[in-house]
Design a protein around this motif. Structure first.
Motif, PDB file in Angstrom:
ATOM      1  N   UNK A  38       2.334   4.793   6.630  1.00  0.00           N
ATOM      2  CA  UNK A  38       1.160   5.160   5.833  1.00  0.00           C
ATOM      3  C   UNK A  38       0.524   6.450   6.352  1.00  0.00           C
TER       4      UNK A  38
ATOM      5  N   UNK B 136     -11.198  12.862  -0.011  1.00  0.00           N
ATOM      6  CA  UNK B 136     -11.069  13.365   1.358  1.00  0.00           C
ATOM      7  C   UNK B 136     -12.406  13.631   2.015  1.00  0.00           C
TER       8      UNK B 136
ATOM      9  N   UNK C 232       0.841  -1.193   0.000  1.00  0.00           N
ATOM     10  CA  UNK C 232       0.000   0.000   0.000  1.00  0.00           C
ATOM     11  C   UNK C 232       0.881   1.250   0.000  1.00  0.00           C
TER      12      UNK C 232
ATOM     13  N   UNK D  22       1.407   7.238  -6.343  1.00  0.00           N
ATOM     14  CA  UNK D  22       0.355   8.243  -6.501  1.00  0.00           C
ATOM     15  C   UNK D  22       0.918   9.647  -6.235  1.00  0.00           C
TER      16      UNK D  22
ATOM     17  N   UNK E 279      -7.143   4.881   2.492  1.00  0.00           N
ATOM     18  CA  UNK E 279      -5.818   4.568   1.950  1.00  0.00           C
ATOM     19  C   UNK E 279      -5.936   3.571   0.795  1.00  0.00           C
ATOM     20  N   UNK E 280      -6.783   2.554   0.993  1.00  0.00           N
ATOM     21  CA  UNK E 280      -6.999   1.560  -0.060  1.00  0.00           C
ATOM     22  C   UNK E 280      -7.539   2.238  -1.317  1.00  0.00           C
TER      23      UNK E 280
ATOM     24  N   UNK F 252       0.435  13.310   1.047  1.00  0.00           N
ATOM     25  CA  UNK F 252      -0.552  13.344  -0.025  1.00  0.00           C
ATOM     26  C   UNK F 252      -1.518  14.518   0.183  1.00  0.00           C
TER      27      UNK F 252
ATOM     28  N   UNK G  65      -5.743   6.536  -8.359  1.00  0.00           N
ATOM     29  CA  UNK G  65      -4.914   7.736  -8.343  1.00  0.00           C
ATOM     30  C   UNK G  65      -5.455   8.860  -9.207  1.00  0.00           C
TER      31      UNK G  65
ATOM     32  N   UNK H 190      -7.847  11.944  -8.060  1.00  0.00           N
ATOM     33  CA  UNK H 190      -7.243  12.859  -7.116  1.00  0.00           C
ATOM     34  C   UNK H 190      -7.788  14.281  -7.159  1.00  0.00           C
TER      35      UNK H 190
ATOM     36  N   UNK I  11       0.064   9.583   3.953  1.00  0.00           N
ATOM     37  CA  UNK I  11      -1.257  10.204   3.801  1.00  0.00           C
ATOM     38  C   UNK I  11      -1.145  11.717   4.024  1.00  0.00           C
TER      39      UNK I  11
ATOM     40  N   UNK J  61       2.157   1.978  -3.419  1.00  0.00           N
ATOM     41  CA  UNK J  61       1.129   2.545  -4.300  1.00  0.00           C
ATOM     42  C   UNK J  61       0.879   4.017  -3.958  1.00  0.00           C
ATOM     43  N   UNK J  62       0.979   4.329  -2.675  1.00  0.00           N
ATOM     44  CA  UNK J  62       0.803   5.739  -2.288  1.00  0.00           C
ATOM     45  C   UNK J  62       1.960   6.591  -2.798  1.00  0.00           C
TER      46      UNK J  62
ATOM     47  N   UNK K 124      -7.344   5.371  -2.216  1.00  0.00           N
ATOM     48  CA  UNK K 124      -6.340   6.254  -2.812  1.00  0.00           C
ATOM     49  C   UNK K 124      -5.368   5.443  -3.653  1.00  0.00           C
ATOM     50  N   UNK K 125      -4.977   4.297  -3.100  1.00  0.00           N
ATOM     51  CA  UNK K 125      -4.003   3.467  -3.800  1.00  0.00           C
ATOM     52  C   UNK K 125      -4.577   2.931  -5.100  1.00  0.00           C
TER      53      UNK K 125
ATOM     54  N   UNK L 192       2.975  10.806  -9.054  1.00  0.00           N
ATOM     55  CA  UNK L 192       2.120  11.137 -10.182  1.00  0.00           C
ATOM     56  C   UNK L 192       1.511  12.535 -10.025  1.00  0.00           C
TER      57      UNK L 192
END
Ligand code: SF4
Lengths: 364, 85
Positions: free
Chosen positions: A223, B81, A12, A19, B65-66, A230, B72, B75, A227, A15-16, B68-69, A22
């Motif tokens: 995480x 949020x 996870x 993201x 979190x899941x 992000x 993407x 966003x 977060x 992947x964050x 978001x992953x 990106x």
């Protein structure tokens, strides 16, 4: 462990990171205020994984590090007074003051004891009614309510040989001081999770409102930190600045009412002396009039003499965010965790100790 | 120094509690979280519970979190949020 392992899932996390990579288009500089965050970021190699657009700076959020030598010298002077037992959190003992350290005072016969909690300090006070127990009160809003609770407990139990040397400091005023100094330009601040468990998120509202920069409260697992990063990037990319909470399981916007109430009744705000930054108005906690009899400074004559800083140590600039440990010529040479010159190398969450243990390139 | 770790409240006697951290039992003061009850998880800092962990929020954050992953590209819609606001 529950509430820890889930927030460490590496897949996870990756992947964050992808993201964030990106989504981050403009170069930004974030300060993680809290030393605990610095340690977590290094331990999990987060700096290295972040895209090049994101620069992370360590802030002044290490209570041991920001304790000024003038104040530390007072604790050492007290440790040399007969009939006094000093109780302190462990990291303080090895910090070199102007001429000595608590550890040295202990080696020379002072009664200096390491405690894990003020509960332990109260127990020592109970067992030694003929001595004065002085607790060295360092820490931010996370710790101050626990000191307040201990004073209220001492009062209730009639323990009258318990004193606190209060060097407690407050985070929002020093964040403002750093922003006002204007030495580093910041795009966002990661606010301390456990300070915020007490004060909530509202005391940071001035950061987006007055300074127009991003703000997020983070927990201490990887995480949680990702977060918050992000969130900061999202605020910047959408130009909508506010205080967000990336640590909702522990932090409520309004904070911990009971802890704030105890703090308010025992302490009042006063000026505080921050290493490297100097006196910051209304950034410290002193015992209120009602609790003066627990205040070490008003009940003992303490004269440590003039303070001086360790030669060559640049902890002060590191705490202001304008230097990194790698800029210090003593780093890893004459200054190591075994033989520290300044507090940032002593404290387990000091920037120098963290860079030393996890690599000074900012990676893991 | 502001380290705080999750601890499970096992038993209480007034403000004093026995809590469990990774299988080990420790003493804790609930003076700062008087509303804590047996079965709650608290954040323990220097022997004091400073906050009761909100288990529903913990799950919401993991869900977020899941998502978001996995999404993407959503966003900039600002959708994600708002789920936890
Ligand atoms: S490496 Fe040592 S001397 Fe240099 S700033 Fe850090 S603590 Fe001070």
């Amino acid at each position: 462990m529950k509430f820890i392992d889930d927030y460490r899932d590496p897949k996870l996390g990756q992947r964050l990171i992808d993201r964030i990579q990106h989504l981050s288009t403009t170069p930004v500089r974030f300060m993680e205020f809290c030393g605990g965050h610095t340690v977590a970021i290094f331990r999990h190699g987060i700096r290295q994984l972040l895209p090049r657009t994101i620069e992370m700076l360590s802030g002044p959020g290490c209570p041991v590090c920001v304790t000024a030598n003038q104040d530390l010298d007072k604790a050492i002077a007290l440790a040399r007074q007969p009939g006094v037992i000093i109780a302190s959190f462990g990291d303080m003992l090895r910090v070199p003051g102007s001429h000595s350290s608590l550890q040295q005072a202990k080696a020379e016969g002072g009664d200096v004891r390491v405690v894990y909690s003020t509960q332990d300090a109260l127990a020592i006070a109970r067992e030694n009614p003929d001595k004065a127990l002085v607790f060295i009160g360092i820490g931010f809003e996370t710790t101050a309510p626990t000191i307040a609770a201990s004073i209220i407990q001492a009062e209730a139990e009639g323990i009258n040989n318990y004193y606190v040397l209060s060097f407690h400091k407050l985070c929002p005023p020093v964040m403002k001081a750093i922003l006002d100094l204007g030495e580093v330009s910041l795009s966002g601040i990661i606010c301390p999770g456990h300070v915020s468990a007490i004060i909530g998120s509202h005391p940071y509202d001035f950061i987006p409102q007055d300074y127009g920069i991003a703000c997020a409260v983070a927990g201490f697992e990887p995480l949680d930190i990702l977060l918050s990063i992000d969130m900061l990037i999202n605020q910047i990319e959408t130009e909508q600045y506010r205080v967000e909470i990336a640590y909702r399981r522990g932090v409520r916007p309004e904070g911990n009412h009971q802890a704030l109430k105890l703090m308010d009744s025992v302490f009042e705000t006063g000026d505080a002396n921050w290493r490297g930054i100097g006196i910051v108005p209304a950034s410290g906690l002193k015992l209120s009039q009602k609790y003066q009899r627990f205040d070490a400074e008003s009940n003992f004559a303490i004269d440590p003499g003039p303070a001086r800083e360790p030669a060559g140590c640049i902890c002060g600039s590191i705490l202001r965010g304008i230097s990194t440990p790698a800029d210090c010529r003593l780093f890893k040479n004459s200054c190591t965790p075994e033989d520290p010159v300044g507090p940032c190398m002593v404290s387990s969450e000091g920037a120098c100790a963290t860079y030393y243990h996890y690599g000074d390139t900012g990676g893991g | 120094m502001c380290l705080a770790i999750p601890a499970l409240v096992k038993s209480m006697d007034g403000y004093f509690a026995e809590v469990e951290i990774g299988g080990l039992t420790r003493q804790a003061s609930l003076q700062l979280t008087p509303e804590a009850r047996v079965g709650d998880y608290v954040l323990l800092h220097t022997g004091y519970a400073i906050s009761i962990i909100d288990q529903r929020e913990a799950e919401e954050t993991l869900k977020l979190l899941e998502e978001m992953a996995n999404q993407p590209d959503d966003y900039h819609q600002g959708q994600l949020y708002t789920m936890v606001d």
